[in-house]
Design a protein around this motif. Structure first.
Motif, PDB file in Angstrom:
ATOM      1  N   PRO A   1     -24.133  14.872   3.821  1.00 32.14           N
ATOM      2  CA  PRO A   1     -24.846  13.986   2.894  1.00 32.14           C
ATOM      3  C   PRO A   1     -25.325  14.676   1.613  1.00 32.14           C
ATOM      4  O   PRO A   1     -25.301  14.085   0.541  1.00 32.14           O
ATOM      5  N   VAL A   2     -25.750  15.938   1.706  1.00 33.85           N
ATOM      6  CA  VAL A   2     -26.226  16.649   0.523  1.00 33.85           C
ATOM      7  C   VAL A   2     -25.073  16.877  -0.457  1.00 33.85           C
ATOM      8  O   VAL A   2     -25.205  16.642  -1.658  1.00 33.85           O
ATOM      9  N   CYS A   3     -23.937  17.319   0.061  1.00 36.99           N
ATOM     10  CA  CYS A   3     -22.772  17.556  -0.798  1.00 36.99           C
ATOM     11  C   CYS A   3     -22.232  16.246  -1.355  1.00 36.99           C
ATOM     12  O   CYS A   3     -21.751  16.196  -2.485  1.00 36.99           O
TER      13      CYS A   3
ATOM     14  N   HIS B   1     -16.764  19.321  -0.098  1.00 41.45           N
ATOM     15  CA  HIS B   1     -18.077  19.948   0.039  1.00 41.45           C
ATOM     16  C   HIS B   1     -18.409  20.708  -1.236  1.00 41.45           C
ATOM     17  O   HIS B   1     -17.544  21.010  -2.046  1.00 41.45           O
ATOM     18  N   GLY B   2     -19.665  21.060  -1.384  1.00 43.33           N
ATOM     19  CA  GLY B   2     -20.086  21.900  -2.492  1.00 43.33           C
ATOM     20  C   GLY B   2     -20.403  21.101  -3.738  1.00 43.33           C
ATOM     21  O   GLY B   2     -20.362  19.877  -3.756  1.00 43.33           O
TER      22      GLY B   2
END
Length: 85
Positions: A21-23, A36-37
């Motif tokens: 969720p953050v990425c 990602h990232g």
């Protein structure tokens, strides 16, 4: 055969990996849920990625083409030292 099955299984499992969720929040709409990232820093990142994709596809095409039909027919060609061994 066991290594082949494990390789195929690992490949299939890697295709189901999704971004955390953050990425996902850091990515542009096109890449959300896929990578990602941090997202691309500029438009040049997209140009570099697509140039790399084209080079890889080009190399893959000719690798398969020349592996399937190498084209050398001469009896004195260096490949004969291996094939006739």
């Amino acid at each position: 055969m066991k290594a082949f099955i494990l390789t195929v299984l690992a490949t299939l499992l890697s295709l189901t990996a999704f971004a955390c969720p953050v990425c996902e929040k850091q990515q542009p709409k096109v890449l959300q849920g896929i990578s990602h990232g941090a997202g691309p820093q500029s438009d040049w990142d997209y140009v570099l990625v697509w140039a790399t994709v084209l080079i890889v596809v080009f190399c893959l095409f000719f690798s398969i083409k020349w592996l399937a039909r190498p084209g050398e027919q001469g009896e004195d060609h260096i490949k004969r030292t291996i094939l006739d061994f």
